[in-house]
Write a protein that holds these residues in place. Structure first.
Motif, PDB file in Angstrom:
ATOM      1  N   GLU A 110      13.838  41.956  92.262  1.00  0.00           N
ATOM      2  CA  GLU A 110      14.196  43.027  91.334  1.00  0.00           C
ATOM      3  C   GLU A 110      13.126  44.120  91.320  1.00  0.00           C
ATOM      4  OE1 GLU A 110      15.948  45.392  88.468  1.00  0.00           O
ATOM      5  OE2 GLU A 110      16.809  43.767  89.660  1.00  0.00           O
ATOM      6  N   LEU A 111      11.866  43.730  91.327  1.00  0.00           N
ATOM      7  CA  LEU A 111      10.779  44.709  91.343  1.00  0.00           C
ATOM      8  C   LEU A 111      10.764  45.489  92.653  1.00  0.00           C
ATOM      9  CD1 LEU A 111       7.929  42.571  89.725  1.00  0.00           C
ATOM     10  CD2 LEU A 111       9.141  44.500  88.691  1.00  0.00           C
ATOM     11  N   ASP A 112      11.080  44.805  93.737  1.00  0.00           N
ATOM     12  CA  ASP A 112      11.152  45.473  95.041  1.00  0.00           C
ATOM     13  C   ASP A 112      12.234  46.551  95.030  1.00  0.00           C
ATOM     14  OD1 ASP A 112      10.411  45.617  97.910  1.00  0.00           O
ATOM     15  OD2 ASP A 112      12.446  44.877  98.232  1.00  0.00           O
ATOM     16  N   THR A 113      13.371  46.239  94.421  1.00  0.00           N
ATOM     17  CA  THR A 113      14.451  47.216  94.305  1.00  0.00           C
ATOM     18  C   THR A 113      14.038  48.378  93.404  1.00  0.00           C
ATOM     19  OG1 THR A 113      16.106  45.469  94.586  1.00  0.00           O
ATOM     20  CG2 THR A 113      16.852  47.552  93.621  1.00  0.00           C
ATOM     21  N   ALA A 114      13.357  48.048  92.296  1.00  0.00           N
ATOM     22  CA  ALA A 114      12.941  49.089  91.352  1.00  0.00           C
ATOM     23  C   ALA A 114      11.915  50.027  91.958  1.00  0.00           C
ATOM     24  CB  ALA A 114      12.375  48.442  90.088  1.00  0.00           C
ATOM     25  N   CYS A 115      11.136  49.530  92.904  1.00  0.00           N
ATOM     26  CA  CYS A 115      10.106  50.373  93.513  1.00  0.00           C
ATOM     27  C   CYS A 115      10.712  51.492  94.355  1.00  0.00           C
ATOM     28  CB  CYS A 115       9.162  49.529  94.367  1.00  0.00           C
ATOM     29  SG  CYS A 115       7.957  48.608  93.406  1.00  0.00           S
ATOM     30  N   GLY A 116      11.989  51.415  94.634  1.00  0.00           N
ATOM     31  CA  GLY A 116      12.631  52.502  95.367  1.00  0.00           C
ATOM     32  C   GLY A 116      12.949  53.685  94.479  1.00  0.00           C
ATOM     33  N   ASN A 117      12.769  53.536  93.180  1.00  0.00           N
ATOM     34  CA  ASN A 117      13.043  54.594  92.213  1.00  0.00           C
ATOM     35  C   ASN A 117      11.759  54.985  91.500  1.00  0.00           C
ATOM     36  OD1 ASN A 117      15.894  54.328  92.719  1.00  0.00           O
ATOM     37  ND2 ASN A 117      15.828  52.464  91.479  1.00  0.00           N
ATOM     38  N   MET A 118      11.815  56.030  90.717  1.00  0.00           N
ATOM     39  CA  MET A 118      10.671  56.443  89.917  1.00  0.00           C
ATOM     40  C   MET A 118      10.710  55.718  88.572  1.00  0.00           C
ATOM     41  SD  MET A 118       8.830  58.428  91.702  1.00  0.00           S
ATOM     42  CE  MET A 118       7.776  59.209  90.476  1.00  0.00           C
ATOM     43  N   PRO A 119       9.548  55.284  88.063  1.00  0.00           N
ATOM     44  CA  PRO A 119       8.239  55.410  88.678  1.00  0.00           C
ATOM     45  C   PRO A 119       7.974  54.251  89.636  1.00  0.00           C
ATOM     46  CG  PRO A 119       8.002  54.423  86.546  1.00  0.00           C
ATOM     47  CD  PRO A 119       9.478  54.707  86.717  1.00  0.00           C
ATOM     48  N   PRO A 120       7.175  54.499  90.682  1.00  0.00           N
ATOM     49  CA  PRO A 120       6.862  53.416  91.620  1.00  0.00           C
ATOM     50  C   PRO A 120       5.873  52.432  91.007  1.00  0.00           C
ATOM     51  CG  PRO A 120       5.638  55.398  92.192  1.00  0.00           C
ATOM     52  CD  PRO A 120       6.539  55.768  91.058  1.00  0.00           C
ATOM     53  N   LEU A 172      11.377  41.364 101.451  1.00  0.00           N
ATOM     54  CA  LEU A 172      10.948  42.468 100.608  1.00  0.00           C
ATOM     55  C   LEU A 172      10.801  43.736 101.441  1.00  0.00           C
ATOM     56  CD1 LEU A 172       8.224  40.549  98.556  1.00  0.00           C
ATOM     57  CD2 LEU A 172      10.552  41.112  97.820  1.00  0.00           C
ATOM     58  N   SER A 173      11.313  44.826 100.942  1.00  0.00           N
ATOM     59  CA  SER A 173      11.247  46.086 101.690  1.00  0.00           C
ATOM     60  C   SER A 173       9.860  46.701 101.634  1.00  0.00           C
ATOM     61  CB  SER A 173      12.277  47.082 101.148  1.00  0.00           C
ATOM     62  OG  SER A 173      12.025  47.373  99.781  1.00  0.00           O
ATOM     63  N   LEU A 174       9.097  46.364 100.598  1.00  0.00           N
ATOM     64  CA  LEU A 174       7.753  46.881 100.446  1.00  0.00           C
ATOM     65  C   LEU A 174       6.737  45.773 100.653  1.00  0.00           C
ATOM     66  CD1 LEU A 174       8.250  49.109  97.272  1.00  0.00           C
ATOM     67  CD2 LEU A 174       8.252  49.834  99.660  1.00  0.00           C
ATOM     68  N   GLU A 175       5.514  46.150 100.914  1.00  0.00           N
ATOM     69  CA  GLU A 175       4.445  45.177 101.140  1.00  0.00           C
ATOM     70  C   GLU A 175       3.749  44.884  99.821  1.00  0.00           C
ATOM     71  OE1 GLU A 175       0.413  44.525 103.848  1.00  0.00           O
ATOM     72  OE2 GLU A 175       1.775  46.195 104.263  1.00  0.00           O
ATOM     73  N   LYS A 185      19.447  35.976  86.439  1.00  0.00           N
ATOM     74  CA  LYS A 185      19.417  37.437  86.441  1.00  0.00           C
ATOM     75  C   LYS A 185      19.278  38.006  85.031  1.00  0.00           C
ATOM     76  CE  LYS A 185      19.873  37.813  90.902  1.00  0.00           C
ATOM     77  NZ  LYS A 185      18.747  38.292  91.744  1.00  0.00           N
ATOM     78  N   ASP A 186      19.738  37.260  84.020  1.00  0.00           N
ATOM     79  CA  ASP A 186      19.548  37.701  82.639  1.00  0.00           C
ATOM     80  C   ASP A 186      18.078  37.602  82.248  1.00  0.00           C
ATOM     81  OD1 ASP A 186      22.179  38.425  82.060  1.00  0.00           O
ATOM     82  OD2 ASP A 186      22.736  36.380  81.535  1.00  0.00           O
ATOM     83  N   VAL A 187      17.404  36.538  82.689  1.00  0.00           N
ATOM     84  CA  VAL A 187      15.971  36.410  82.417  1.00  0.00           C
ATOM     85  C   VAL A 187      15.208  37.532  83.100  1.00  0.00           C
ATOM     86  CG1 VAL A 187      13.966  34.892  82.522  1.00  0.00           C
ATOM     87  CG2 VAL A 187      16.249  33.903  82.254  1.00  0.00           C
ATOM     88  N   VAL A 188      15.572  37.821  84.339  1.00  0.00           N
ATOM     89  CA  VAL A 188      14.940  38.930  85.072  1.00  0.00           C
ATOM     90  C   VAL A 188      15.157  40.248  84.332  1.00  0.00           C
ATOM     91  CG1 VAL A 188      15.076  40.312  87.196  1.00  0.00           C
ATOM     92  CG2 VAL A 188      15.004  37.807  87.315  1.00  0.00           C
ATOM     93  N   SER A 189      16.366  40.457  83.795  1.00  0.00           N
ATOM     94  CA  SER A 189      16.660  41.684  83.060  1.00  0.00           C
ATOM     95  C   SER A 189      15.778  41.811  81.819  1.00  0.00           C
ATOM     96  CB  SER A 189      18.137  41.721  82.649  1.00  0.00           C
ATOM     97  OG  SER A 189      18.981  41.830  83.779  1.00  0.00           O
ATOM     98  N   VAL A 190      15.555  40.691  81.132  1.00  0.00           N
ATOM     99  CA  VAL A 190      14.683  40.704  79.961  1.00  0.00           C
ATOM    100  C   VAL A 190      13.272  41.131  80.360  1.00  0.00           C
ATOM    101  CG1 VAL A 190      13.572  39.245  78.221  1.00  0.00           C
ATOM    102  CG2 VAL A 190      16.013  38.989  78.685  1.00  0.00           C
ATOM    103  N   ILE A 191      12.741  40.514  81.415  1.00  0.00           N
ATOM    104  CA  ILE A 191      11.386  40.840  81.869  1.00  0.00           C
ATOM    105  C   ILE A 191      11.304  42.291  82.340  1.00  0.00           C
ATOM    106  CG2 ILE A 191       9.611  40.293  83.574  1.00  0.00           C
ATOM    107  CD1 ILE A 191      10.693  37.403  83.550  1.00  0.00           C
ATOM    108  N   SER A 192      12.309  42.734  83.085  1.00  0.00           N
ATOM    109  CA  SER A 192      12.315  44.103  83.593  1.00  0.00           C
ATOM    110  C   SER A 192      12.366  45.121  82.458  1.00  0.00           C
ATOM    111  CB  SER A 192      13.505  44.310  84.536  1.00  0.00           C
ATOM    112  OG  SER A 192      13.421  43.463  85.661  1.00  0.00           O
ATOM    113  N   THR A 193      13.159  44.832  81.439  1.00  0.00           N
ATOM    114  CA  THR A 193      13.257  45.747  80.303  1.00  0.00           C
ATOM    115  C   THR A 193      11.935  45.845  79.557  1.00  0.00           C
ATOM    116  OG1 THR A 193      15.617  45.275  80.032  1.00  0.00           O
ATOM    117  CG2 THR A 193      14.469  46.196  78.135  1.00  0.00           C
TER     118      THR A 193
END
Length: 359
Positions: A25-35, A55-58, A255-263
């Motif tokens: 999820e963080l890898d996907t989010a890094c494609g958007n702002m803010p990095p 992972l698309s990023l290192e 994915k719900d737990v991930v959403s909580v952490i991401s939020t």
């Protein structure tokens, strides 16, 4: 972990079940702002190549030992000061905690992590602490028979699926965050000790009390059995299987737990939110017994529900006490974060339909 002005996130336990889903999820989010600048700590002999390749990023990857604190003592210059630390690491199998209580306390009470965090002398660093494991520990009836040769049985039994949050005593339904903690086993006691230690030594934290976390297998498979996949596997054999009918949990989709952490992370990084001292129950909307969980899998797959044999939890001596009912009230989670966890029925469908990575 050279930030170059970017916000920094450290995931401890990044190679575990929840950790891998979170990193994706963080890898996907890094494609958007803010990095974000992301690092993760793991305890495997080597970084999982499948995970790194997906992972698309290192991401910076470091080996860690929560008992010795080796990662944090030796890698401070490399890690730099994070803005958010997400601690997913734990010794989460209740019986293992009973056998080795010292290890349970050393690993589940994040002393070395908090000491390292405190060394920065910055109260703005947010610690998100998972007060539960990254999956579900399951034992078959054959394992129980080894320990209890006097018991007869056919098939298999979910006799020690990790109950997730065991800080509650388990004598009523739908516990709230402010209810008294009264753990009945060493796993729960170590979790309560961790919460107490964090609350006394951190000024900015969120403790997430999760129930059974389930969902698709990770790209680098975890070794412990995953609950939905295990239930699906044993029922597909067409043999009778025993499941407890009198232990209740609120299983939550990963994915719900991930959403909580991401939020929570987004609130800190994008909004520069105020300091928090927050405890949240994180569970699904359904209060279910193990037998009802199995019935949901059988209904989706079209298996014969007569194969599911309900038995009492008291019929098997698991060598560790387990609360009867630790279902949770998640109204605070819904109210504060606006997240409504999906139903168990939908979670089973998503888990069994989406077996590939990434999701």
């Amino acid at each position: 972990m050279d930030s170059g002005g970017k916000k920094r996130i450290l995931v401890v336990g990044g190679s575990g079940f929840l950790g891998q889903h979170l990193l994706h999820e963080l890898d996907t989010a890094c494609g958007n702002m803010p990095p974000y600048d992301v690092a993760f700590a793991h305890h495997r002999p080597a970084p999982p190549p499948e995970l790194l390749g997906s992972l698309s990023l290192e991401f910076l990857c470091i080996w860690s030992d929560l008992r010795s604190g080796e990662c944090f003592e030796c890698s401070s210059d490399e890690l730099c000061q994070p803005h958010v630390i997400i601690n997913c690491a734990a010794l989460s199998i209740p019986r293992a905690c009973e056998v080795d209580p010292a290890a349970a306390m050393d690993i589940n009470v994040p002393t070395s992590l908090i000491d390292w965090l405190s060394s920065f002398r910055d109260d703005s660093i947010l610690l998100i602490h998972l007060s539960t494991d990254q999956g579900a520990a399951i034992r078959t009836i054959s394992e129980v028979l080894v320990e209890n040769p006097e018991r007869d049985g056919v098939g298999a039994s979910i006799s020690n699926m990790n109950c997730g949050i065991t800080v509650y005593e388990g004598v009523k339904s739908f516990y709230k965050e402010e209810d008294e903690t009264a753990p009945v086993n060493m796993y729960g006691k170590s979790k309560v000790a961790a919460e107490k230690f964090i609350s006394e030594n951190c000024s900015n934290f969120v403790i997430l009390r999760c129930s059974i976390i389930y969902g698709p297998q990770t790209i680098s498979p975890v070794t412990k059995s995953l609950p939905i996949q295990w239930i699906n596997s044993v029922l597909s054999c067409g043999k009778e299987v025993e499941f407890f009918h009198d232990e209740f949990r609120c299983p939550v989709y990963v994915k719900d737990v991930v959403s909580v952490i991401s939020t929570l992370t987004k609130n800190v990084i994008e909004i520069d939110g105020n300091q928090m001292k927050l405890v949240l129950n994180v569970g699904g909307p359904d209060r279910l017994s193990r037998a009802q969980m199995a019935e949901a899998v059988a209904d989706y797959r079209g298996y014969d529900c007569s194969l599911i044999k309900p038995v009492s939890a008291s019929s098997i001596n698991r060598g560790v006490a387990s609360p009867a009912d630790i279902s949770m009230d998640v109204s605070r989670l819904v109210r504060l974060l606006g997240i409504n966890p999906i139903s168990f029925k939908d979670g089973v469908r998503f888990t069994l339909e989406n077996c590939s990575w990434p999701l």
